[in-house]
Design an enzyme around this catalytic site. Sequence first.
Site, PDB file in Angstrom:
ATOM      1  N   LYS A 114      38.049  50.174  49.010  1.00 55.79           N
ATOM      2  CA  LYS A 114      36.879  49.441  48.490  1.00 55.79           C
ATOM      3  C   LYS A 114      37.214  47.957  48.387  1.00 55.79           C
ATOM      4  O   LYS A 114      38.392  47.578  48.440  1.00 55.79           O
ATOM      5  CB  LYS A 114      36.494  49.998  47.112  1.00 55.79           C
ATOM      6  CG  LYS A 114      37.569  49.826  46.043  1.00 55.79           C
ATOM      7  CD  LYS A 114      37.241  50.625  44.789  1.00 55.79           C
ATOM      8  CE  LYS A 114      38.371  50.489  43.769  1.00 55.79           C
ATOM      9  NZ  LYS A 114      38.210  51.435  42.651  1.00 55.79           N
ATOM     10  N   ARG A 174      32.725  56.022  32.005  1.00 52.15           N
ATOM     11  CA  ARG A 174      32.060  55.148  32.976  1.00 52.15           C
ATOM     12  C   ARG A 174      31.068  55.982  33.779  1.00 52.15           C
ATOM     13  O   ARG A 174      29.877  55.930  33.532  1.00 52.15           O
ATOM     14  CB  ARG A 174      33.117  54.463  33.870  1.00 52.15           C
ATOM     15  CG  ARG A 174      32.563  53.404  34.786  1.00 52.15           C
ATOM     16  CD  ARG A 174      33.670  52.646  35.518  1.00 52.15           C
ATOM     17  NE  ARG A 174      34.445  53.482  36.438  1.00 52.15           N
ATOM     18  CZ  ARG A 174      35.438  53.007  37.201  1.00 52.15           C
ATOM     19  NH1 ARG A 174      35.778  51.731  37.141  1.00 52.15           N
ATOM     20  NH2 ARG A 174      36.083  53.806  38.015  1.00 52.15           N
ATOM     21  N   HIS A 194      38.754  60.510  36.367  1.00 50.98           N
ATOM     22  CA  HIS A 194      39.446  59.212  36.509  1.00 50.98           C
ATOM     23  C   HIS A 194      40.063  58.837  35.167  1.00 50.98           C
ATOM     24  O   HIS A 194      39.416  58.980  34.127  1.00 50.98           O
ATOM     25  CB  HIS A 194      38.426  58.154  36.964  1.00 50.98           C
ATOM     26  CG  HIS A 194      39.028  56.854  37.403  1.00 50.98           C
ATOM     27  ND1 HIS A 194      40.075  56.763  38.293  1.00 50.98           N
ATOM     28  CD2 HIS A 194      38.720  55.568  37.081  1.00 50.98           C
ATOM     29  CE1 HIS A 194      40.372  55.480  38.497  1.00 50.98           C
ATOM     30  NE2 HIS A 194      39.572  54.742  37.763  1.00 50.98           N
ATOM     31  N   ARG A 223      44.375  59.512  44.718  1.00 54.32           N
ATOM     32  CA  ARG A 223      43.550  58.377  45.164  1.00 54.32           C
ATOM     33  C   ARG A 223      44.375  57.105  44.987  1.00 54.32           C
ATOM     34  O   ARG A 223      44.579  56.622  43.877  1.00 54.32           O
ATOM     35  CB  ARG A 223      42.263  58.302  44.337  1.00 54.32           C
ATOM     36  CG  ARG A 223      41.414  59.574  44.404  1.00 54.32           C
ATOM     37  CD  ARG A 223      40.054  59.362  43.752  1.00 54.32           C
ATOM     38  NE  ARG A 223      40.164  58.896  42.384  1.00 54.32           N
ATOM     39  CZ  ARG A 223      40.187  59.678  41.303  1.00 54.32           C
ATOM     40  NH1 ARG A 223      40.103  60.998  41.435  1.00 54.32           N
ATOM     41  NH2 ARG A 223      40.288  59.159  40.107  1.00 54.32           N
ATOM     42  N   TYR A 240      39.250  15.165  39.826  1.00 56.69           N
ATOM     43  CA  TYR A 240      38.094  15.006  38.937  1.00 56.69           C
ATOM     44  C   TYR A 240      38.536  14.991  37.479  1.00 56.69           C
ATOM     45  O   TYR A 240      39.314  15.837  37.042  1.00 56.69           O
ATOM     46  CB  TYR A 240      37.110  16.157  39.152  1.00 56.69           C
ATOM     47  CG  TYR A 240      36.446  16.144  40.506  1.00 56.69           C
ATOM     48  CD1 TYR A 240      35.637  15.082  40.888  1.00 56.69           C
ATOM     49  CD2 TYR A 240      36.639  17.195  41.398  1.00 56.69           C
ATOM     50  CE1 TYR A 240      35.017  15.074  42.139  1.00 56.69           C
ATOM     51  CE2 TYR A 240      36.026  17.199  42.644  1.00 56.69           C
ATOM     52  CZ  TYR A 240      35.221  16.129  43.012  1.00 56.69           C
ATOM     53  OH  TYR A 240      34.619  16.131  44.236  1.00 56.69           O
ATOM     54  N   CYS A 296      39.871  21.553  42.841  1.00 57.91           N
ATOM     55  CA  CYS A 296      38.570  21.195  43.409  1.00 57.91           C
ATOM     56  C   CYS A 296      38.014  22.372  44.214  1.00 57.91           C
ATOM     57  O   CYS A 296      38.675  23.384  44.392  1.00 57.91           O
ATOM     58  CB  CYS A 296      38.708  19.989  44.335  1.00 57.91           C
ATOM     59  SG  CYS A 296      39.423  18.539  43.548  1.00 57.91           S
ATOM     60  N   MET A 297      36.823  22.195  44.743  1.00 59.12           N
ATOM     61  CA  MET A 297      36.219  23.261  45.535  1.00 59.12           C
ATOM     62  C   MET A 297      37.069  23.570  46.775  1.00 59.12           C
ATOM     63  O   MET A 297      37.277  24.730  47.135  1.00 59.12           O
ATOM     64  CB  MET A 297      34.805  22.863  45.968  1.00 59.12           C
ATOM     65  CG  MET A 297      34.038  23.975  46.643  1.00 59.12           C
ATOM     66  SD  MET A 297      32.389  23.484  47.184  1.00 59.12           S
ATOM     67  CE  MET A 297      31.538  23.246  45.639  1.00 59.12           C
ATOM     68  N   ASP A 298      37.588  22.522  47.409  1.00 55.46           N
ATOM     69  CA  ASP A 298      38.282  22.701  48.695  1.00 55.46           C
ATOM     70  C   ASP A 298      39.741  22.257  48.685  1.00 55.46           C
ATOM     71  O   ASP A 298      40.413  22.378  49.703  1.00 55.46           O
ATOM     72  CB  ASP A 298      37.548  21.895  49.774  1.00 55.46           C
ATOM     73  CG  ASP A 298      36.051  22.120  49.729  1.00 55.46           C
ATOM     74  OD1 ASP A 298      35.653  23.293  49.738  1.00 55.46           O
ATOM     75  OD2 ASP A 298      35.303  21.138  49.641  1.00 55.46           O
TER      76      ASP A 298
HETATM   77  C1  LIG Z   1      39.491  52.053  42.422  1.00 57.91           C
HETATM   78  C2  LIG Z   1      39.693  53.473  42.113  1.00 57.91           C
HETATM   79  C3  LIG Z   1      40.945  54.083  42.298  1.00 57.91           C
HETATM   80  C4  LIG Z   1      42.193  53.317  42.696  1.00 57.91           C
HETATM   81  O1  LIG Z   1      42.817  52.807  41.548  1.00 57.91           O
HETATM   82  P1  LIG Z   1      44.257  52.094  41.661  1.00 57.91           P
HETATM   83  O2  LIG Z   1      44.608  51.829  40.243  1.00 57.91           O
HETATM   84  O3  LIG Z   1      44.043  50.822  42.421  1.00 57.91           O
HETATM   85  O4  LIG Z   1      45.153  53.030  42.345  1.00 57.91           O
HETATM   86  C5  LIG Z   1      41.034  55.448  42.116  1.00 57.91           C
HETATM   87  N1  LIG Z   1      39.963  56.173  41.725  1.00 57.91           N
HETATM   88  C6  LIG Z   1      38.748  55.621  41.492  1.00 57.91           C
HETATM   89  C7  LIG Z   1      37.610  56.479  41.053  1.00 57.91           C
HETATM   90  C8  LIG Z   1      38.581  54.263  41.670  1.00 57.91           C
HETATM   91  O5  LIG Z   1      37.381  53.706  41.428  1.00 57.91           O
END
Ligand SMILES: *Cc1c(COP(=O)(O)O)cnc(C)c1O
Length: 372
Positions: free
Chosen positions: A38, A136, A165, A221, A265, A310-312
């Site tokens: 992601k 969540r 999670h 994951r 700035y 700065c921005m750049d």
């Molecule tokens: C982003 C995410 C992960 C990965 O988490 P890490 O701490 O980067 O390994 C695993 N499971 C879910 C549901 C996530 O949203």
Amino acid sequence: MSRQQFHSTWIEIDLEAVRNNVSLIKESTGVDVLAIVKANAYSHGAVPVARAALEAGATWLGVARVSELLELRSGGISAPVLMLGYVPPLRLEEVIDLDCVLTVWSCDQLEEISAAAARMGKYTRVHIKVDTGMSRLGVQAQNAIDLVRSVEQFPGVVLEGLFTHFARADELDATTTNQQEALFDQVLRQLEAENLRPPLVHASNSAASLTRPSAHYSLVRLGNAMYGLHPSPECQNPSTYQAALSWKSYLGQVKMLEPGRGLSYGHNYTTSRHERIGTVPVGYADGYRRIEGNQVLVGGKLCPVVGRVCMDYILVQLDEVPDAQAGDEVVLIGKQGDAVLSAENVAKIWGTINYEVVCVIGARVSRYFDNA
Ligand SMILES: *Cc1c(COP(=O)(O)O)cnc(C)c1O
């Protein structure tokens, strides 16, 4: 052609580091790996990282947005993809058509998915997410069994997985994680008793993949650790893991300024003597944080960023490297000679976590993939 002759600032992604990290986690957990790509693979570049992870033995990919799924599929990646969360209702047919596996926590979703699957003439695989304490997304644990039982009422929907999670797996104190895992196991036992346990079960993020074999189930994951980023100061990757990302620029201009000169700035830095100042073409529009206290590597030495970002552009004080000249490499994240300025170091200066440091690197920053 050198990279700095073509770009003002760029990141370099070592895909061999990604492969190395995926192999290590596969070896140490002994289960399948779902590579989390992601947020453009935490800014590392979704398609090349996904390819590298799959080459190293990952079998699944995970994304958080429909656009991320589209990018993988149009990049020619056909591996199974789990949408980790919410899909806007009007995008359901699109994701079902691309064989995305969907996350579900309510009957309403099952109904919508079933209807969309019927319109597409396709079966859709889903994983039910159980909220065991992250608070969540997910069905509350006490309602999980009912939701699993109800899946059979929805034609076209196939229950493939169940997951949860962790909120605090990266902390030394395991109390919360123990409670979450116990609650999840309770749900699993009830499902087993009714012969309803789905084939795939998963719970571990990187931190739990590294520290918690009891939570590895069918697959882990893997996000942060795949990129060689440490889950937290309390939960570090073994030293065999390698950071994949470096962020670089170079000295665009170097000058000697007399005492009493105000810089950038607001003039919130004034030279106190003759000072050599370098101008580097990277700024907050590239994702570089507009705060005081930044540091970069020049000539293998840590040098302070002075005056406002700065921005750049940023300005760098070059006392530590009297020989520095226009064209010299500047490292914002990564190694230079023996010196290291890690994403963790930058996170500390920014008052945030390494995840955010890499994720905010701007779309304007070019990417180079090494060891593809
Ligand atoms: C982003 C995410 C992960 C990965 O988490 P890490 O701490 O980067 O390994 C695993 N499971 C879910 C549901 C996530 O949203």
